[in-house]
Write a protein that holds these residues in place. Structure first.
Motif, PDB file in Angstrom:
ATOM      1  N   ALA A   4       0.844  -1.201   0.000  1.00 25.22           N
ATOM      2  CA  ALA A   4       0.000   0.000   0.000  1.00 25.22           C
ATOM      3  C   ALA A   4       0.878   1.250   0.000  1.00 25.22           C
ATOM      4  O   ALA A   4       0.706   2.151  -0.830  1.00 25.22           O
ATOM      5  CB  ALA A   4      -0.937  -0.005   1.203  1.00 25.22           C
ATOM      6  N   LYS A   5       1.818   1.290   0.917  1.00 21.72           N
ATOM      7  CA  LYS A   5       2.710   2.450   1.008  1.00 21.72           C
ATOM      8  C   LYS A   5       3.553   2.591  -0.263  1.00 21.72           C
ATOM      9  O   LYS A   5       3.718   3.696  -0.797  1.00 21.72           O
ATOM     10  CB  LYS A   5       3.616   2.314   2.230  1.00 21.72           C
ATOM     11  CG  LYS A   5       4.499   3.526   2.471  1.00 21.72           C
ATOM     12  CD  LYS A   5       5.352   3.343   3.723  1.00 21.72           C
ATOM     13  CE  LYS A   5       6.236   4.565   3.957  1.00 21.72           C
ATOM     14  NZ  LYS A   5       7.122   4.378   5.137  1.00 21.72           N
ATOM     15  N   LYS A   6       4.054   1.468  -0.763  1.00 22.39           N
ATOM     16  CA  LYS A   6       4.894   1.493  -1.965  1.00 22.39           C
ATOM     17  C   LYS A   6       4.120   2.024  -3.171  1.00 22.39           C
ATOM     18  O   LYS A   6       4.619   2.874  -3.928  1.00 22.39           O
ATOM     19  CB  LYS A   6       5.421   0.085  -2.256  1.00 22.39           C
ATOM     20  CG  LYS A   6       6.276  -0.001  -3.513  1.00 22.39           C
ATOM     21  CD  LYS A   6       6.768  -1.427  -3.749  1.00 22.39           C
ATOM     22  CE  LYS A   6       7.595  -1.506  -5.037  1.00 22.39           C
ATOM     23  NZ  LYS A   6       8.102  -2.882  -5.285  1.00 22.39           N
ATOM     24  N   ILE A   7       2.894   1.545  -3.346  1.00 20.25           N
ATOM     25  CA  ILE A   7       2.094   1.961  -4.505  1.00 20.25           C
ATOM     26  C   ILE A   7       1.699   3.431  -4.396  1.00 20.25           C
ATOM     27  O   ILE A   7       1.711   4.170  -5.390  1.00 20.25           O
ATOM     28  CB  ILE A   7       0.850   1.058  -4.649  1.00 20.25           C
ATOM     29  CG1 ILE A   7       1.284  -0.362  -5.022  1.00 20.25           C
ATOM     30  CG2 ILE A   7      -0.108   1.609  -5.703  1.00 20.25           C
ATOM     31  CD1 ILE A   7       0.175  -1.391  -4.934  1.00 20.25           C
ATOM     32  N   ILE A   8       1.357   3.865  -3.195  1.00 24.52           N
ATOM     33  CA  ILE A   8       1.014   5.282  -2.996  1.00 24.52           C
ATOM     34  C   ILE A   8       2.207   6.166  -3.364  1.00 24.52           C
ATOM     35  O   ILE A   8       2.051   7.215  -3.999  1.00 24.52           O
ATOM     36  CB  ILE A   8       0.555   5.526  -1.543  1.00 24.52           C
ATOM     37  CG1 ILE A   8      -0.805   4.855  -1.306  1.00 24.52           C
ATOM     38  CG2 ILE A   8       0.458   7.022  -1.246  1.00 24.52           C
ATOM     39  CD1 ILE A   8      -1.192   4.747   0.153  1.00 24.52           C
TER      40      ILE A   8
ATOM     41  N   SER B 232      -4.679  11.388  -2.949  1.00 27.21           N
ATOM     42  CA  SER B 232      -5.442  11.387  -1.695  1.00 27.21           C
ATOM     43  C   SER B 232      -5.939   9.969  -1.456  1.00 27.21           C
ATOM     44  O   SER B 232      -6.383   9.294  -2.390  1.00 27.21           O
ATOM     45  CB  SER B 232      -6.610  12.369  -1.756  1.00 27.21           C
ATOM     46  OG  SER B 232      -7.439  12.102  -2.870  1.00 27.21           O
ATOM     47  N   CYS B 233      -5.855   9.509  -0.208  1.00 22.97           N
ATOM     48  CA  CYS B 233      -6.148   8.101   0.099  1.00 22.97           C
ATOM     49  C   CYS B 233      -7.195   7.972   1.196  1.00 22.97           C
ATOM     50  O   CYS B 233      -7.179   8.719   2.174  1.00 22.97           O
ATOM     51  CB  CYS B 233      -4.889   7.380   0.573  1.00 22.97           C
ATOM     52  SG  CYS B 233      -3.495   7.494  -0.520  1.00 22.97           S
ATOM     53  N   LYS B 234      -8.054   6.999   1.018  1.00 21.68           N
ATOM     54  CA  LYS B 234      -9.011   6.626   2.055  1.00 21.68           C
ATOM     55  C   LYS B 234      -9.007   5.111   2.223  1.00 21.68           C
ATOM     56  O   LYS B 234      -8.771   4.373   1.265  1.00 21.68           O
ATOM     57  CB  LYS B 234     -10.432   7.075   1.689  1.00 21.68           C
ATOM     58  CG  LYS B 234     -10.730   8.540   1.965  1.00 21.68           C
ATOM     59  CD  LYS B 234     -12.195   8.838   1.733  1.00 21.68           C
ATOM     60  CE  LYS B 234     -12.526  10.290   2.058  1.00 21.68           C
ATOM     61  NZ  LYS B 234     -12.397  10.575   3.507  1.00 21.68           N
TER      62      LYS B 234
ATOM     63  N   ILE C 172      -1.116   9.190   5.898  1.00 23.67           N
ATOM     64  CA  ILE C 172      -1.138   8.881   4.461  1.00 23.67           C
ATOM     65  C   ILE C 172      -2.498   8.339   4.038  1.00 23.67           C
ATOM     66  O   ILE C 172      -3.035   8.708   2.991  1.00 23.67           O
ATOM     67  CB  ILE C 172      -0.026   7.858   4.118  1.00 23.67           C
ATOM     68  CG1 ILE C 172       1.351   8.438   4.462  1.00 23.67           C
ATOM     69  CG2 ILE C 172      -0.088   7.455   2.647  1.00 23.67           C
ATOM     70  CD1 ILE C 172       2.476   7.437   4.323  1.00 23.67           C
ATOM     71  N   ILE C 173      -3.052   7.452   4.866  1.00 24.74           N
ATOM     72  CA  ILE C 173      -4.343   6.820   4.565  1.00 24.74           C
ATOM     73  C   ILE C 173      -5.374   7.308   5.573  1.00 24.74           C
ATOM     74  O   ILE C 173      -5.220   7.105   6.778  1.00 24.74           O
ATOM     75  CB  ILE C 173      -4.228   5.280   4.621  1.00 24.74           C
ATOM     76  CG1 ILE C 173      -3.147   4.782   3.661  1.00 24.74           C
ATOM     77  CG2 ILE C 173      -5.573   4.633   4.292  1.00 24.74           C
ATOM     78  CD1 ILE C 173      -2.809   3.307   3.827  1.00 24.74           C
ATOM     79  N   ASP C 174      -6.413   7.943   5.090  1.00 26.12           N
ATOM     80  CA  ASP C 174      -7.453   8.507   5.951  1.00 26.12           C
ATOM     81  C   ASP C 174      -8.325   7.383   6.522  1.00 26.12           C
ATOM     82  O   ASP C 174      -8.997   6.671   5.774  1.00 26.12           O
ATOM     83  CB  ASP C 174      -8.306   9.481   5.135  1.00 26.12           C
ATOM     84  CG  ASP C 174      -9.404  10.147   5.958  1.00 26.12           C
ATOM     85  OD1 ASP C 174      -9.462   9.913   7.181  1.00 26.12           O
ATOM     86  OD2 ASP C 174     -10.208  10.898   5.371  1.00 26.12           O
ATOM     87  N   ILE C 175      -8.305   7.236   7.857  1.00 21.67           N
ATOM     88  CA  ILE C 175      -9.138   6.220   8.512  1.00 21.67           C
ATOM     89  C   ILE C 175     -10.138   6.876   9.460  1.00 21.67           C
ATOM     90  O   ILE C 175     -10.673   6.230  10.356  1.00 21.67           O
ATOM     91  CB  ILE C 175      -8.277   5.192   9.284  1.00 21.67           C
ATOM     92  CG1 ILE C 175      -7.436   5.884  10.372  1.00 21.67           C
ATOM     93  CG2 ILE C 175      -7.390   4.402   8.329  1.00 21.67           C
ATOM     94  CD1 ILE C 175      -6.729   4.915  11.308  1.00 21.67           C
TER      95      ILE C 175
ATOM     96  N   ALA D  63      -4.310  -2.298  10.735  1.00 24.93           N
ATOM     97  CA  ALA D  63      -3.054  -2.380   9.983  1.00 24.93           C
ATOM     98  C   ALA D  63      -2.495  -0.989   9.702  1.00 24.93           C
ATOM     99  O   ALA D  63      -1.276  -0.777   9.742  1.00 24.93           O
ATOM    100  CB  ALA D  63      -3.276  -3.144   8.676  1.00 24.93           C
ATOM    101  N   VAL D  64      -3.372  -0.029   9.413  1.00 29.80           N
ATOM    102  CA  VAL D  64      -2.929   1.353   9.194  1.00 29.80           C
ATOM    103  C   VAL D  64      -2.287   1.903  10.462  1.00 29.80           C
ATOM    104  O   VAL D  64      -1.226   2.539  10.419  1.00 29.80           O
ATOM    105  CB  VAL D  64      -4.113   2.249   8.757  1.00 29.80           C
ATOM    106  CG1 VAL D  64      -3.704   3.724   8.756  1.00 29.80           C
ATOM    107  CG2 VAL D  64      -4.599   1.846   7.376  1.00 29.80           C
ATOM    108  N   ILE D  65      -2.915   1.640  11.602  1.00 26.58           N
ATOM    109  CA  ILE D  65      -2.374   2.107  12.884  1.00 26.58           C
ATOM    110  C   ILE D  65      -1.024   1.452  13.160  1.00 26.58           C
ATOM    111  O   ILE D  65      -0.052   2.122  13.525  1.00 26.58           O
ATOM    112  CB  ILE D  65      -3.374   1.822  14.020  1.00 26.58           C
ATOM    113  CG1 ILE D  65      -4.598   2.731  13.871  1.00 26.58           C
ATOM    114  CG2 ILE D  65      -2.725   2.018  15.392  1.00 26.58           C
ATOM    115  CD1 ILE D  65      -5.755   2.362  14.766  1.00 26.58           C
TER     116      ILE D  65
END
Length: 375
Positions: free
Chosen positions: A20-24, A34-36, A54-57, A45-47
């Motif tokens: 996810a991080k690599k592709i962003i 912008s990511c959600k 980076i990813i809006d949770i 997993a985001v936490i």
């Protein structure tokens, strides 16, 4: 004009894998990103990955809802997913696009890093050069929507006849849990699963065994729109949980939870959670561990194992009562200690715990303390 790129990240797998991080980061070379998050299980997993910036949770959104929101302000959308197989991944994208609206300019990146990983161009609106560049960056083949549809159309969907409905579920493996709207309702016995409903209630399964207690908790359900998952909610075996410091409330707050389908994250600001049910307790303990919040879990040993590994706060207590009695004791605790409310204030956790154990003692049921739910 700068390209506006919306990214929908679905599920813990794509995050735990690091993709996810690599592709962003790759997409950021081509425009403003912008990511959600889409779905709920990826939030942990985001936490753990410290990716909240980076990813809006901040919102609890279905993937289709995240797609609709991001489509309003972006030129192209990328759906990042790491299904347990090609079939489940492609089926997921097909269903999500159907829910979101087929005219949305959506590209799916599925199972990157795997031999069967793909980029799916779900419509003809996408910039071919951009897609080819990203495919080269990720070393993934690009396939068209028609190719995917021909593979998954017969594996999914539903047939409806008046009040009866049969829902086909793709990519199932024998022994996997079957979850409908977050509640475990059965276990798969075949790689072909059909869930049968009548008058908005599940009445049978072909290729699966019903868990009656789960159906009672689930209640009415529309199988045409229900979210159905099989298997583990988070499969990574190298999870390193990130602990966020918890600041106690001036008046300690205890919350009561007896349904795993609830949004457990809404309890991140309480000081103690009482959870009822084996899997509810396992999930609550695992999630609230990140926020340094203990739980008191009321279980009866009927664990379905929804995660591969569960974490528990050092002050958490897991109480296992006689089989079939966790809900009964839970209701007693809810009535006696919470007065039927979801949250109450207490003076100290030790006194509250003693009062809770008194309720169980008065029931006359035998119980024991369990150190670990998963062995």
């Amino acid at each position: 004009m700068t390209l506006r790129i919306g990214v929908i990240v679905h599920g813990p797998g794509i995050i735990d894998s690091g993709y996810a991080k690599k592709i962003i980061e790759i997409l950021s070379k081509y425009g403003v990103v912008s990511c959600k998050l889409g779905g709920t299980m990826g939030r942990t997993a985001v936490i753990d990955g410290n990716l909240e910036d980076i990813i809006d949770i901040s919102e609890k959104l279905l993937p289709s809802q995240s797609i609709k929101l991001l489509s309003k302000s972006n030129d192209i959308l990328f759906l990042l997913n790491y299904g347990k197989s090609t079939v489940t991944g492609h089926t997921f994208g097909y269903k999500v696009l159907g829910n979101a609206g087929k005219d949305i300019n959506l590209v799916q990146i599925e199972r990157p890093g795997e031999d069967d990983g793909t980029i799916i161009q779900w419509n003809e609106k996408s910039d071919e050069i951009l897609i080819d560049n990203i495919a080269a960056d990720l070393d993934l083949p690009v396939i068209k929507a028609d190719e995917v549809k021909s593979l998954v159309k017969d594996l999914t969907g539903y047939d409806k006849n008046n009040s009866c409905i049969e829902r086909k579920i793709a990519g199932v493996s024998p022994g996997e849990n079957i979850m409908v709207n977050g509640t475990i309702v059965g276990k798969a016995t075949s790689d072909e699963l059909v869930i049968i409903g009548e008058d908005n209630h599940i009445v049978d399964m072909i290729g699966g065994i019903i868990k009656q207690h789960g159906l009672e908790k689930l209640g009415e359900v529309d199988l045409s729109t229900a979210i159905v998952k099989t298997g583990l909610l988070r499969k990574a075996d190298n999870i390193k949980p990130r602990i966020i410091e918890h600041e106690s409330n001036d008046n300690l707050v205890v919350a009561f939870l007896d349904h795993a389908a609830e949004d457990i994250y809404k309890y991140r600001d309480v000081d103690l959670l009482v959870s009822v049910g084996d899997d509810t307790t396992l999930l609550s303990s695992d999630i609230l561990y990140r926020f340094n919040i203990p739980i008191i879990g009321i279980t009866d040993g009927d664990l379905d194992k929804v995660v591969l590994e569960g974490f528990k706060h050092k002050d958490s207590i897991i109480i296992q009562v006689e089989p079939g009695n966790d809900d009964i004791i839970g209701h007693e605790i809810h009535d006696c200690l919470f007065d039927g409310k979801e949250k109450i204030n207490i003076e100290d956790i030790s006194t509250f715990t003693s009062r809770l154990l008194d309720v169980i003692d008065k029931s006359g049921l035998e119980y024991k303390f369990v150190d670990k739910q998963l062995e």
